[in-house]
Design an enzyme around this catalytic site. Structure first.
Site, mmCIF file in Angstrom:
data_model
loop_
_atom_site.group_PDB
_atom_site.id
_atom_site.type_symbol
_atom_site.label_atom_id
_atom_site.label_comp_id
_atom_site.label_asym_id
_atom_site.label_seq_id
_atom_site.Cartn_x
_atom_site.Cartn_y
_atom_site.Cartn_z
ATOM 1 N N HIS A 17 23.156 9.052 -38.280
ATOM 2 C CA HIS A 17 23.911 8.940 -39.528
ATOM 3 C C HIS A 17 25.408 9.090 -39.246
ATOM 4 O O HIS A 17 25.827 9.175 -38.084
ATOM 5 C CB HIS A 17 23.405 9.927 -40.584
ATOM 6 C CG HIS A 17 23.474 11.370 -40.183
ATOM 7 N ND1 HIS A 17 24.658 12.057 -40.059
ATOM 8 C CD2 HIS A 17 22.491 12.257 -39.866
ATOM 9 C CE1 HIS A 17 24.408 13.302 -39.701
ATOM 10 N NE2 HIS A 17 23.099 13.460 -39.564
ATOM 11 N N HIS A 20 26.904 11.663 -36.748
ATOM 12 C CA HIS A 20 26.867 11.330 -35.313
ATOM 13 C C HIS A 20 27.973 10.320 -34.978
ATOM 14 O O HIS A 20 28.645 10.436 -33.956
ATOM 15 C CB HIS A 20 25.503 10.746 -34.921
ATOM 16 C CG HIS A 20 24.349 11.616 -35.317
ATOM 17 N ND1 HIS A 20 23.406 11.215 -36.235
ATOM 18 C CD2 HIS A 20 24.019 12.876 -34.951
ATOM 19 C CE1 HIS A 20 22.528 12.201 -36.398
ATOM 20 N NE2 HIS A 20 22.879 13.216 -35.637
ATOM 21 N N CYS A 125 14.214 29.177 -34.310
ATOM 22 C CA CYS A 125 14.295 28.021 -35.217
ATOM 23 C C CYS A 125 13.952 26.757 -34.439
ATOM 24 O O CYS A 125 14.703 26.370 -33.540
ATOM 25 C CB CYS A 125 15.690 27.860 -35.832
ATOM 26 S SG CYS A 125 15.825 26.303 -36.765
ATOM 27 N N CYS A 128 16.783 24.028 -34.570
ATOM 28 C CA CYS A 128 17.956 24.311 -33.724
ATOM 29 C C CYS A 128 17.531 24.406 -32.258
ATOM 30 O O CYS A 128 18.385 24.358 -31.377
ATOM 31 C CB CYS A 128 18.581 25.662 -34.044
ATOM 32 S SG CYS A 128 19.392 25.807 -35.613
ATOM 33 N N CYS A 143 16.642 30.372 -41.117
ATOM 34 C CA CYS A 143 17.705 29.836 -40.266
ATOM 35 C C CYS A 143 18.984 29.661 -41.093
ATOM 36 O O CYS A 143 18.934 29.061 -42.174
ATOM 37 C CB CYS A 143 17.281 28.484 -39.695
ATOM 38 S SG CYS A 143 18.641 27.633 -38.882
ATOM 39 N N HIS A 146 19.495 25.551 -41.051
ATOM 40 C CA HIS A 146 18.487 24.673 -41.654
ATOM 41 C C HIS A 146 17.785 25.278 -42.870
ATOM 42 O O HIS A 146 17.033 24.586 -43.550
ATOM 43 C CB HIS A 146 17.458 24.262 -40.605
ATOM 44 C CG HIS A 146 18.035 23.424 -39.509
ATOM 45 N ND1 HIS A 146 18.465 23.951 -38.313
ATOM 46 C CD2 HIS A 146 18.304 22.094 -39.454
ATOM 47 C CE1 HIS A 146 18.955 22.989 -37.563
ATOM 48 N NE2 HIS A 146 18.882 21.852 -38.229
ATOM 49 N N LYS A 295 26.603 20.250 -45.539
ATOM 50 C CA LYS A 295 26.696 19.499 -44.291
ATOM 51 C C LYS A 295 25.793 18.275 -44.395
ATOM 52 O O LYS A 295 24.635 18.383 -44.792
ATOM 53 C CB LYS A 295 26.219 20.385 -43.126
ATOM 54 C CG LYS A 295 26.275 19.655 -41.798
ATOM 55 C CD LYS A 295 25.564 20.408 -40.698
ATOM 56 C CE LYS A 295 25.620 19.593 -39.417
ATOM 57 N NZ LYS A 295 24.578 19.946 -38.472
ATOM 58 N N LYS A 298 20.215 14.930 -41.812
ATOM 59 C CA LYS A 298 18.989 14.218 -42.149
ATOM 60 C C LYS A 298 18.025 15.137 -42.902
ATOM 61 O O LYS A 298 17.387 14.713 -43.858
ATOM 62 C CB LYS A 298 18.341 13.715 -40.849
ATOM 63 C CG LYS A 298 17.259 12.698 -41.058
ATOM 64 C CD LYS A 298 17.804 11.358 -41.501
ATOM 65 C CE LYS A 298 16.648 10.462 -41.940
ATOM 66 N NZ LYS A 298 17.097 9.159 -42.393
#
Ligand code: MSP
Length: 504
Positions: A17, A20, A125, A128, A143, A146, A295, A298
């Site tokens: 996405h 990146h 996690c 991660c 986490c 996440h 943030k 995905k």
């Protein structure tokens, strides 16, 4: 001086996405700029294919980890191409040569006494691929990144003696206060170290998708050690029969977002010291692209597909917008409306129209030849030291700051057109000398701006330079007043045409 720039290697657990693309484009701006300076450049990006994040995603999609890698690695490679990244190699950690090189380096770390067998118990996690300390976890056992529930893991692991690098790391931070930029990230990493380092798991047994541990086949290396080493291993096999590590190691700059600071700022230098390899010269840690204050990721589903923006507006517009909209190094919100606004006001109007008007006036008033004339003194003063400033900013990885310096000059040229009104000067032959100077200064200013924008917007800059009849593309040539008149200008289609946008 050789210049080696890297992006993180991205997990092949989903479609790439805009987040990146962001890092890849930033690294590309640096690589292009350094090549334009005549440096010997190597630019690396690629994919991280081992470990839990990939294994879990593969399970969800009913694939093997290797299959999911084969599905998404090409998507990341295509993304790099679509954003016009000029990476010299694309590493996949599933590459056989990478696996072998990781084994060699970590065997060395083991043999030098930095590894021991122990038992790990703690919160983990899987997204991660990271063990969290009690102080990091939120809402009981979640986490912080996440927001998912952490798992309690207990297994026999080989440990890396991170704690024995406490002093060497403190020394590194004391001696090189700008090895991590921005300073706030340097401080964050340093205070993590100062809290006291604990040894970390180097291997896993609950997972078999990873690089096998050469001294104990029941284990694979913990994905982060395998992944970090990509920056080094790639150099050993990117070119057939050639080992580029002597030429390009240590890396000049690793670029990444703050989510992976600890690995890069603490584990990585310690591992390199343990392997008797040099620590990178610099790491630059940028912020998050946010959508609706979260943030972009995905797992949260709030992602922008860079391909769609490129289809509508082209990769230059995307590359530009990201660094104008969000200060590189800070978090920043982005939105389709923000994109459209910047596209219209800055790219189409301030830059595209300036170029079109300048060329049209030279065609109309001077038969398509840039006049030989004295440069305007106020424009010359505005452009003074511009290329040096851009260099200094990019040496400090200030990708937004350098672009802003350039853009201020675009605006200065626009103000110059407005105040000089060349179309009025053209009405009276008595103003001919002044008109020559105005048109020359505009063409010369545009030449310098386009040369400096090449690293950011290579396609449009190239078109403009070609239309201005400019030969020399080197950064050294980007000094106002150093090229005289006489160039024959060519045709230029709208640099940033109006787009009937449904949605960016
Ligand atoms: N595989 C690890 C990195 C290993 S490097 C030795 C990993 N992969 S990742 O796919 O999660 O990519 C994380 C990186 O992607 C970030 O550090 C950043 O470079 C980029 N970004 C992903 N989402 C982003 C934003 N929303 N905003 C800014 N950068 C983003 O971590």
């Amino acid at each position: 001086m050789p210049y080696y720039v890297t992006t993180p290697i991205y997990y092949v657990n989903a479609e790439p996405h805009l987040g990146h693309a962001y890092t890849t484009i930033a690294a590309d701006v640096l690589a292009r700029h350094m090549r334009q300076r005549g440096e010997d450049v190597f630019f690396l990006t690629g994919t991280d294919e081992h470990g839990e994040p990939v294994t879990l995603a593969a399970e969800r999609e009913g694939l093997t980890p290797r299959e999911i890698g084969d599905r998404y690695a090409p998507r990341f490679r295509e993304l790099a191409e679509r954003v016009n990244a000029t990476n010299d190699f694309f590493i996949r950690t599933s590459d056989e040569q990478h696996v072998k090189a990781v084994q060699e380096v970590l065997q060395r770390v083991h043999d030098a006494g930095h590894v021991y067998l122990g038992r790990y118990e703690g919160w983990y996690c899987p997204r991660c691929a990271d063990f969290k300390t009690e102080s990091e976890i939120v809402d009981g056992n979640h986490c912080p990144i996440h927001k998912i529930e952490l798992t309690r893991e207990s297994e026999e692991n080989y440990f890396f003696r991170l704690s024995s690098f406490q002093e060497p790391l403190e020394r590194l931070y004391a001696e090189r206060p700008d090895w991590i930029l921005p300073g706030s990230r340097f401080n964050e990493a340093r205070s993590f170290i100062e809290q006291g380092l604990q040894d970390v798991s180097l291997t896993r047994t609950s997972l078999n998708w990873g690089v096998p541990v050469p001294w104990d086949r029941g284990h694979v290396f913990y994905v982060w050690f395998d992944a970090l080493l990509n920056y080094y291993t790639a150099l050993t096999y990117a070119r057939d029969g050639e080992d580029l590590s002597a030429r390009f190691w240590p890396a000049s700059v690793h670029v990444m977002a703050k989510d992976i600071l600890k690995f890069h700022a603490v584990y990585w230098p310690a591992l390199l010291m343990a392997a008797d390899l040099e620590v990178p010269q610099r790491e630059f840690v940028h912020g998050y692209l946010l959508m609706d204050e979260h943030k972009m990721s995905k797992s949260l589903g709030n992602v922008v597909d860079p391909g769609k923006v490129i289809d509508l507006y082209g990769s230059d517009a995307l590359r530009f917008w990201l660094f104008r909209e969000v200060v590189f190094g800070s978090d920043g919100s982005i939105s389709p409306a923000g994109f459209e606004n910047r596209y219209t006001t800055e790219l189409a109007n301030e830059y595209g129209n300036l170029a079109a008007r300048t060329l049209a006036m030279i065609a109309r008033y001077r038969d398509g030849v840039v006049p030989e004339a004295e440069p305007d003194q106020s424009v010359a003063a505005d452009f003074d030291r511009l290329a040096e400033t851009v260099r200094e900013r990019l040496d400090a990885v200030d990708v937004s700051g350098a672009l802003d310096e350039i853009w201020q000059r675009v605006r200065c040229l626009n103000r110059f057109v407005t105040s000089e009104e060349p179309w009025k000067l053209a009405k009276d032959e008595a103003n001919s000398e002044r008109l020559d100077s105005v048109l020359y200064s505009l063409a010369e200013g545009l030449r310098v701006v386009a040369l400096l924008l090449q690293a950011y917007m290579p396609e449009s800059a190239e078109r403009l330079l070609a239309a201005l009849g400019v030969d020399d593309r080197a950064l050294d040539a980007a000094v106002f007043g150093t090229v005289g008149g006489g160039a024959r200008i060519g045709e230029l289609d709208q640099l940033f045409p109006k787009v009937e946008a449904e949605a960016a």
